[in-house]
Design a protein around this motif. Structure first.
Motif, short mmCIF file in Angstrom:
data_model
loop_
_atom_site.label_atom_id
_atom_site.label_comp_id
_atom_site.label_asym_id
_atom_site.label_seq_id
_atom_site.Cartn_x
_atom_site.Cartn_y
_atom_site.Cartn_z
N GLN A 279 -8.35 -35.66 -3.66
CA GLN A 279 -9.32 -36.28 -2.84
C GLN A 279 -9.81 -37.67 -3.37
OE1 GLN A 279 -11.81 -33.89 0.13
NE2 GLN A 279 -11.50 -32.54 -1.96
N SER A 280 -10.12 -38.54 -2.76
CA SER A 280 -10.77 -39.83 -3.32
C SER A 280 -11.66 -40.50 -2.43
CB SER A 280 -9.70 -40.78 -3.77
OG SER A 280 -10.02 -41.86 -4.45
N VAL B 118 -1.56 -35.85 4.70
CA VAL B 118 -2.13 -37.08 4.23
C VAL B 118 -3.27 -37.34 5.26
CG1 VAL B 118 -1.96 -39.55 3.49
CG2 VAL B 118 -0.14 -37.88 3.08
N ALA C 281 -14.69 -45.00 2.46
CA ALA C 281 -13.29 -44.86 2.67
C ALA C 281 -13.28 -43.32 1.90
CB ALA C 281 -12.86 -45.74 1.66
N TRP C 282 -11.98 -42.99 2.32
CA TRP C 282 -11.87 -41.30 1.97
C TRP C 282 -10.42 -41.07 2.09
CZ3 TRP C 282 -10.29 -37.22 4.55
CH2 TRP C 282 -10.36 -35.75 3.94
N ALA C 283 -9.70 -40.19 1.30
CA ALA C 283 -8.38 -40.04 1.41
C ALA C 283 -8.13 -38.59 0.76
CB ALA C 283 -7.34 -40.80 0.76
N SER D 105 -6.37 -40.13 5.83
CA SER D 105 -6.99 -41.15 5.14
C SER D 105 -8.09 -41.99 6.20
CB SER D 105 -6.19 -42.19 4.68
OG SER D 105 -5.53 -42.84 5.67
N LEU E 257 -7.80 -46.99 -1.95
CA LEU E 257 -7.61 -45.59 -2.60
C LEU E 257 -6.16 -45.19 -2.97
CD1 LEU E 257 -10.08 -43.51 -0.42
CD2 LEU E 257 -10.69 -44.73 -2.80
N ARG E 258 -5.89 -44.86 -4.17
CA ARG E 258 -4.50 -44.26 -4.56
C ARG E 258 -4.60 -42.96 -4.91
NH1 ARG E 258 -0.04 -47.13 -8.42
NH2 ARG E 258 1.10 -45.05 -8.62
N ALA F 13 -10.17 -45.77 6.08
CA ALA F 13 -10.28 -47.06 5.53
C ALA F 13 -11.72 -47.29 5.47
CB ALA F 13 -9.49 -48.06 6.31
#
Length: 92
Positions: free
Chosen positions: A73-74, A18, A57-59, A20, A82-83, A22
């Motif tokens: 991905q988001s 994971v 923001a990216w995850a 992420s 982000l979820r 913020a």
């Protein structure tokens, strides 16, 4: 910016990863380098993923050895919540 990137090679195949961000992972005048995107592809990021920009923001939810494009991905604007949800099937 992904300070433990050099440790990713030691992860066992199939390890869930994971990543992420913020708010920001790069300076406005210094974008994220190619080695970071290379490492992200090794955990399933798409080869043609959009660049991670300044104050974005990216995850990502993937796993070591995932085929390119298999990760979830988001992206969002600064400090966006982000979820991500995914089910990975592994052969044991």
């Amino acid at each position: 910016m992904l300070p433990r990137l050099h440790h990713w090679g030691a992860l066992p195949k199939g390890r869930i990863v994971v990543v992420s961000i913020a708010d920001t992972a790069c300076a406005k005048s210094r974008p994220i380098g190619a080695k970071v995107y290379e490492a992200l592809r090794k955990v399933g990021a798409a080869a043609d993923m959009p660049a991670i920009e300044y104050r974005q923001a990216w995850a990502l939810l993937g796993y070591k050895g995932a085929p390119e494009g298999a990760a979830v991905q988001s992206m969002g604007m600064r400090s966006t919540l982000l979820r991500l949800e995914e089910t990975f099937a592994f052969k044991c």
